[in-house]
Structure formats: structure tokens, C-alpha cells
Design a protein around this motif. Structure first.
Motif, mmCIF file in Angstrom:
data_model
loop_
_atom_site.group_PDB
_atom_site.id
_atom_site.type_symbol
_atom_site.label_atom_id
_atom_site.label_comp_id
_atom_site.label_asym_id
_atom_site.label_seq_id
_atom_site.Cartn_x
_atom_site.Cartn_y
_atom_site.Cartn_z
ATOM 1 N N GLU A 94 -9.297 8.128 -1.009
ATOM 2 C CA GLU A 94 -9.654 7.262 0.130
ATOM 3 C C GLU A 94 -10.410 6.016 -0.335
ATOM 4 N N TYR A 210 -1.495 3.917 -0.329
ATOM 5 C CA TYR A 210 -2.047 5.276 -0.441
ATOM 6 C C TYR A 210 -0.953 6.315 -0.730
ATOM 7 N N HIS A 214 -1.680 10.574 2.473
ATOM 8 C CA HIS A 214 -2.722 10.218 3.427
ATOM 9 C C HIS A 214 -2.175 10.290 4.857
#
Ligand SMILES: CSC[C@H]1O[C@H](OP(=O)(O)O)[C@H](O)[C@@H]1O
Ligand SMILES: Nc1ncnc2[nH]cnc12
Length: 291
Positions: A94, A210, A214
Motif C-alpha cells: 500500500e 498496484y 489490491h
């Protein structure tokens, strides 16, 4: 110590280095075949730079068809001592957000169909590779990023997949669980070959997405990746310019031993070596073969 020559390999979205001065193309023949592009030599400040577009100028080459051996061989022939690889990557964390530059220090090689050594039948060598990135070069990159106010993260594990398709959700979750931080398709075998050629290597993994693990992000979309890459391009150029401006005139001995990697690494005794292979190794292993 040798005069420092900085090599820069530009990845996706980086096909030239606008800050480079006195640029000239240097077509270079390699016994390992065709490099991705004609190397371009120039300078920033007093630092000599050799630039190569990894996917060619028109992004003609997919990751699996890049001739990594020829690319590293022509860098060696050009006198490159320190090599900075600029690469787009997906993120497994993240806090490693799109736009961030990660100075990775470890790799996991998941490639399956690439020539990954200069050595082989007739001249066998095993170089140490526990520390694949030159720590001093990586630290200089981090200092350059800080000086340019470029968001960056020191250290990280880059998993190199074969591609060209992006990962499945199961693969993405597995790499994340394995502890990988970012994913790309090109730093392997590039880093291995740089080590065999005794060139100090550091990678700037520029986060573009990502990947697909995610929950808040869709599957990777190349158009979105390219958009972020364009934004990263200007930062990459500033990073290299600052690195070059502050670069030492002489190559600094690498604490990981990358510039002496072939000391004691060749197992095949001189009388058993294949002269044809030795001829191809003239640039990458010249220091030890001609000693
Ligand atoms: C254009 S997204 C996928 C592509 O981008 C990266 O290339 P590079 O490492 O040369 O910047 C990634 O590894 C894939 O090859
Ligand atoms: N998610 C991703 N996977 C592999 N290579 C990439 N290059 C940029 N993003 C990537």
C-alpha cells in the motif's frame, strides 16, 4: 581505480535522456548479437554517460525478446563501470504508491526463457550474487532523489516475471505473501549479467500500479501504466541529472564486490577452456582472462 562511466538503461516510457549533452550515437558490434538500440554517449556535467533504450526507441521489443547479454556487453565495451536501470513496476505494498521510486536491493528471478549467463560449456563461472545491487550506487541514487525532492523508498524485493501478460490474481497474492515488494519483467537477467561483467548495478523501480492484488484497484491496464510512466519520466531525468552532477570522477570500489566478481569465479582451468567462447568473453571477462 578506473574512470567512472555511468550507464543508464531506459525502460518503458524512457527512450532518451533529454539532459544529455554532446550526444553521439556509438554503433557497437557485440559477439552476443544485437543490442536493443544504438548506445548514445554524452555527458552531464563532468560525468560521461552511455544511454541505451531497453525496448528500443519505438518500444519494439517485449521483455522476453530483449538481448540482455548484448546490452550488457555493449555497456562493458563502452567502458561503463556503474549502471542505473530505470524500470516501471507494479507494487505489492500500500505504502509503495504509483509515482514512488523504489531503490530495490534484492531480486527474485521468475523468468523462464532468457539467456542468463555469459559463461557455459568451455568456460564455467559462478559469481557471488547474494547482494545484487551496488550499495554505494544505490545510496547515491537515494541522495540524488532526496536532493530533487523525489518521493523514494530505500530497499525492496523486485520479483521479475516472464510476462508479457501481467500476473493472475493468484500469482499476485503469492508474490505478495512471499514478501516481494514490487514486480517487473526486465531486471532479470540484466542484473545477473551486469554482475558477471563486473559492472556495478542499481535499479530504480518506478511504481506505476498496484498490480492486481489490491481490492481497491482494477487489473493492471497498460494505458494507465503508460500515463504514470510519463509523469515518472521527468522525475527520472532529474534523478539521473543530479546523480551525474554529483558523481565521482573515479569508480568507487563496490562494497558488494560487483567490480571484482570474477576474481576466483572461473572454475574451468585455462587448458580446458573453449577458445571460441573465450573470444566472445573478451569484453565482459577481459580483466581476468588477460591477467
Ligand atoms: C509497459 S508496462 C510493462 C513493462 O514495463 C516494464 O518495463 P521496464 O522494466 O523496461 O520499464 C515491465 O518490466 C514490463 O516490461
Ligand atoms: N504490475 C506489473 N507487473 C509486471 N510488470 C509491470 N510493469 C509495470 N507494472 C507491472
Amino acid at each position: 581505480m578506473a574512470k567512472a562511466v555511468l550507464g543508464v538503461i531506459g525502460g518503458s516510457g524512457i527512450y532518451d535522456l533529454p539532459g544529455l549533452e554532446d550526444v553521439r550515437e556509438e554503433p557497437t558490434a557485440s559477439p552476443w548479437g544485437e543490442p536493443s538500440d544504438i548506445p548514445r554517449r554524452g555527458r552531464i556535467g563532468a560525468t560521461e554517460i552511455v544511454f541505451l533504450a531497453r525496448h528500443d526507441r519505438g518500444h519494439r521489443l517485449p521483455p522476453s525478446e530483449i538481448n540482455y547479454r548484448a546490452n550488457i556487453d555493449v555497456m562493458k565495451r563502452a567502458g561503463v563501470t556503474d549502471l542505473v536501470a530505470l524500470s516501471a513496476c507494479g507494487s505489492f505494498r500500500e505504502e509503495l504508491y504509483p509515482g514512488l521510486f523504489v531503490f530495490v536491493d534484492q531480486f527474485i528471478d521468475r523468468t523462464v526463457r532468457r539467456e542468463s549467463t555469459f559463461f557455459g560449456r568451455g568456460c564455467v563461472a559462478h559469481v557471488a550474487f547474494a547482494h545484487p545491487v551496488g550499495p554505494r550506487l544505490a545510496e547515491r541514487l537515494a541522495q540524488a532523489a532526496a536532493a530533487e525532492n523525489i518521493g523514494h523508498h530505500k530497499g525492496g524485493i523486485y520479483v521479475c516475471m516472464e510476462g508479457p501478460q501481467f500476473s493472475t490474481l493468484a500469482e499476485s497474492r503469492a508474490y505478495k505473501a512471499m514478501g516481494a515488494d514490487v514486480i517487473g519483467m526486465t531486471n532479470m537477467p540484466e542484473a545477473k549479467l551486469a554482475r558477471e561483467a563486473e559492472i556495478t548495478y542499481a535499479s530504480v523501480a518506478m511504481v506505476t500500479d498496484y498490480d492486481c492484488w489490491h481490492e481497491d484497484h482494477d487489473a493492471v491496464d497498460v494505458a494507465a501504466v503508460v500515463r504514470v510512466l510519463r509523469e515518472n519520466g521527468d522525475r527520472a531525468q532529474r534523478l539521473v541529472a543530479r546523480l551525474a552532477r554529483d558523481f565521482p570522477a573515479e569508480h568507487e570500489a563496490c562494497p558488494a564486490g560487483s567490480d571484482r566478481a570474477l576474481d576466483g569465479a572461473i572454475i574451468t582451468p585455462p587448458q580446458a577452456r573453449d577458445p571460441l567462447l573465450l573470444a566472445k568473453l573478451d569484453a565482459v571477462a577481459g580483466r581476468v582472462l588477460n591477467a
